[in-house]
Enzyme design. Sequence first.
Site, short mmCIF file in Angstrom:
data_model
loop_
_atom_site.label_atom_id
_atom_site.label_comp_id
_atom_site.label_asym_id
_atom_site.label_seq_id
_atom_site.Cartn_x
_atom_site.Cartn_y
_atom_site.Cartn_z
CB CYS A 131 97.21 26.68 58.25
SG CYS A 131 98.53 27.53 57.58
CB CYS B 51 97.41 31.84 59.41
SG CYS B 51 97.02 31.12 57.68
CG ASP C 182 69.54 18.05 94.73
OD1 ASP C 182 68.34 17.84 95.07
OD2 ASP C 182 70.40 17.57 95.42
#
Length: 750
Positions: free
Chosen positions: A24, A21, A441
């Site tokens: 952890c 989970c 550009d």
Amino acid sequence: MAVRTTGAAAEVELAIGGMTCASCAARIEKKLNRIDGVTATVNYATEKARVSYSGDVSVGDLIATVEATGYTAQEPAPAERSAEPAEETDELRPLRRRLVTAVALAVPVVAMAMVPALQFEYWQWLSLTLAAPVVTYAAWPFHRAAFTNARHGAATMDTLISVGTSAAFLWSLWALFFGTAGTPGMTHPFELTIARGDGSGNIYLEAAAGVTAFILAGRYFEARSKRRAGAALRALLELGAKDVTVLRPDGVEYTVPVAELAVGDRFLVRPGEKIATDGTVVEGSSAVDAAMLTGESVPVEVAAGDPVTGATVNVGGRLVVEATRVGADTQLARMARLVEDAQNGKAAAQRLADRISAVFVPVVIALALGTLGFWLGNGSGLTAAFTAAVAVLIIACPCALGLATPTALMVGTGRGAQLGILIKGPEVLESTRRVDTVVLDKTGTVTTGRMTLLAVHPADGTDEAEVLGLAGALEHSSEHPVARAVAEGALEKLGSLPTPEDFANVPGLGVQGIVDGHAVLVGRERLLADWALELPEDLKRAKAEAEAAGRTAVAVAWDGEARAVLEVADAVKETSAEAITRLRALGLRPVLLTGDNEAVARSVAREVGIAPEDVIAEVLPQDKVDVVKRLQGEGRSVAMVGDGVNDAAALAQADLGLAMGTGTDAAIEAGDLTLVRGDLRAAADAIRLARRTLGTIRSNLFWAFAYNVAALPLAAAGLLNPMIAGAAMAFSSVFVVGNSLRLRSFRAGN
């Protein structure tokens, strides 16, 4: 080897095992970050830790720290990074086996508890017989993880599940053997809420077995969905060719693994084969299908001198390619690295969720004890108090919080890679929401970046094909960019050109020679003047209009008479105008930035639909950063799209940098988003995808928080049976992953 050096620090990626989970992941991250000189990010969804370390710290120290926390860690071998499908199946098999066992045995237990008509004389003992394997064998991973965490003085989601199901099962054992629940003919109705009163006759085997089955189902579908979420990256890693036919200088062919290919080697690519690595065509011509790498569906024609990219497919003729990049330097490898790095990152909102998850489990245990005490103090009876406490333990799952960002990132970045859009990290997503101005550009971004023959203006009575044939033949012998544009345009329209005689280059003016018996001049108007030739009025007008639009006018004469004017310029890409429309639809204001003169810039802007006041021309390369800063100083949030070395600094300065993947390495490194295709429409797609991914993350986090905020009070108030709580908890994780998977349906241009 997974270790990379960045400046004075080294960086390693560790594969983490044993996480169940989000809390952890938070624990491992906390332990690693306590080491001096270490900065770590642990991702629950990808099951990886990205660790930056310096000083006396070694990889062995990092692995030892993770193992001391109760988990496993190792450096993933290069072969493991592709995650073969067979390995995924093996990984899910034990979980599937436990799930099938739990469902098969829990369904009759739940049915008997919910339907009083099924409660025959000794039904409770059959329930015990069926529930026992579920709570012991099927739920064993939860018990084992809870025990491991307890040894390290920690508590995770597994602790909640293990304590909750064990408590329900042990209470049922007590009630059966020492209470009145074992009495033959005992019945009790199933209720969604928790009833008050004496509990010596109540059993909760359906809660213990049902919760285990629901949570295992949630874990299984979550694991499967996580694999699906990462499928795009695995597919990307597996795109490359496995073997390659190398050509020796003496012409002998031999086959070797792609890993043995070196820069400078020449290799053969037959029709239908994948191009082994990035290189330059030295022999042959063909069409190359790059759809799997760039998302571009139309094959690209290539010939000698053209660059090709590894993993693209040769769909036409035989090619001989010289390798220019191999291994980790190829575009495919760099794409995979960018995608993987992005998937391992965390958005600001997720970092907050992780901090909450880290303290969530202890808070829930305290809340469960508080619920138990409150119900006992309220005179509701031990059974009701115990059941409410178990419901609190089971409902409070931080998994959805931990999955909210990683799964959306995995799917979003993976889908982007399939479309030729590379997102560098979750921080980039935040920027896409804010930008309101996009600076483009001109050269190589809005335009093709190469001179192109745009128009032919023949004099009255002169045939256009004859103009192209004579002018193209003469220019074909010149290396000047304008000459190449004329020659390529003529070749494209006519297919072949005659061979000139007595060719001569006139420096600064043009070329002259004999073509098919005609004395031909091609170049500036001054070249014709030197031969006492003058353009007629209609050609003078064409020349003036071309120059007013910023284009180069080329005069053509033969046999003592001026015959035509050719227009040559850096052509606007066919898709640029549509791209500008899409960018405007996203609420962005396009600004054209170029070093070219005002006339050229305004002509290009007019063609693609950019307003004259949004044209900034005659800007030196080093001044592009200042333009971006000035726009930011006006309160605008600026995105910059560029492809050259001179764009790198401006890309880095912008709030959001989009680098065209057809450009230079410097530009790609400086950008936040890389557009593998040289198509400006991909910029709009990239911003849309990034915004949608961020929106998915936010909706995931909202629902994950809302679920816990709404569910915990209900459980504490006794309004949720523990089994219903388990089902709701499992659904929350599956919902978050399922919501993220919707990003797989994202389409370019929609």
